[in-house]
Design an enzyme around this catalytic site. Structure first.
Site, PDB file in Angstrom:
ATOM      1  CB  CYS A 197      12.658  -1.012  34.916  1.00 13.59           C
ATOM      2  SG  CYS A 197      12.951  -2.780  34.693  1.00 13.59           S
ATOM      3  CB  CYS A 224       5.407  -2.074  30.097  1.00 17.59           C
ATOM      4  SG  CYS A 224       3.887  -1.344  30.715  1.00 17.59           S
ATOM      5  CB  CYS A 248      10.350  -9.039  32.583  1.00 22.66           C
ATOM      6  SG  CYS A 248      10.367  -8.737  34.369  1.00 22.66           S
ATOM      7  CB  CYS A 249       6.634  -5.684  30.747  1.00 22.79           C
ATOM      8  SG  CYS A 249       7.894  -4.454  31.142  1.00 22.79           S
TER       9      CYS A 249
END
Length: 258
Positions: free
Chosen positions: A201, A226, A115-116
């Site tokens: 997050c 990340c 996702c990052c």
């Protein structure tokens, strides 16, 4: 009411301005990556004092707090700086959500980093394309992954120089200068968020926790990066990026050799 800077902090502030001016002279195309945390707004304030302007950009992942996004207008109105806002590829975001769900990042480190990668790393790569250097607001005391952070280094992941001019600064020093110079900052800091990322997050930290304890709090401490700062993590024990002279070329191999 703002508190005047002490002599040591005034000297530290002047040294930061001199350092940024040196960076701007050597890399006039350098850009500041701003998360709109207090370190980054301090650096924006510093850049605004320089005779040679540098660019500023922010990664809008689509999941930032409203307070973070609002600072783009604050910075423009205060300093006349237009922050370049980078967005992820909508098709890549949708494909990831369709395949794994809207909150897949809670399920595993791998899915969180995926996702990052989509929302942050790929837009960062586009933001840095064609530039010779970038500047960050990272500090050594922020987390266990940053304790040996150099003030300057070669960023092998993105292929350009990287400067961390606040690396040796403490949180108290940052806040003392911010308050003395009336630097705008993210109001979430006043609500217990020393480090601010995407809304789902990030949580407020508890007393005694380290400053990045609220980032990806469900993971182990040593995984909480990340991909924007890949050089903070290494799978080679004992190897850390060493500081380099920003004005003299040096090979990637020599920087990362043990």
């Amino acid at each position: 009411m703002p508190t005047p800077l002490t002599a040591p902090l005034s000297n530290q502030w002047q040294a930061l301005l001199a350092r940024l001016e040196t960076i701007a002279a050597a890399h006039p195309d350098a850009v500041l990556a701003s998360s709109m945390g207090v370190e980054d707004t301090l650096l924006i304030h510093a850049l605004a004092q320089l005779p040679r302007p540098l660019g500023v950009f922010m990664l809008d992942t689509g999941r930032l707090h409203a307070q973070t996004v609002a600072l783009v207008d604050v910075i423009r109105d205060r300093y006349g700086i237009d922050v370049r806002v980078m967005h992820p590829d909508p098709a890549a975001v949708q494909a990831h959500v369709t395949a794994h769900g809207e909150f897949a990042f809670y399920d595993s480190v791998a899915l969180r980093k995926e996702c990052c990668g989509i929302r942050k790393v790929e837009p960062l790569r586009r933001a840095l394309a064609g530039h010779s250097a970038w500047i960050t607001g990272q500090r050594r005391e922020q987390s266990v992954t940053r304790t040996e952070l150099p003030e300057s280094q070669w960023d092998d992941a993105f292929g350009l120089r990287k400067f961390n001019p606040l690396a040796a600064w403490s949180a108290d020093e940052v806040w003392a200068v911010v308050r003395a110079l009336d630097v705008p900052y993210n109001p979430l800091h006043d609500r217990g968020y020393p480090s601010i990322g995407c809304e789902p997050c990030t949580r407020a930290v508890r007393p005694g926790e380290d400053p990045r304890a609220g980032r990806w709090w469900w993971e182990q401490r040593d995984s909480r990066e990340c991909g924007l700062h890949a050089s903070n993590l290494t799978d080679r024990p004992g190897v850390r990026p060493r500081a380099v002279d920003p004005l003299h070329p040096v090979s990637v191999e020599s920087i990362f050799s043990s």
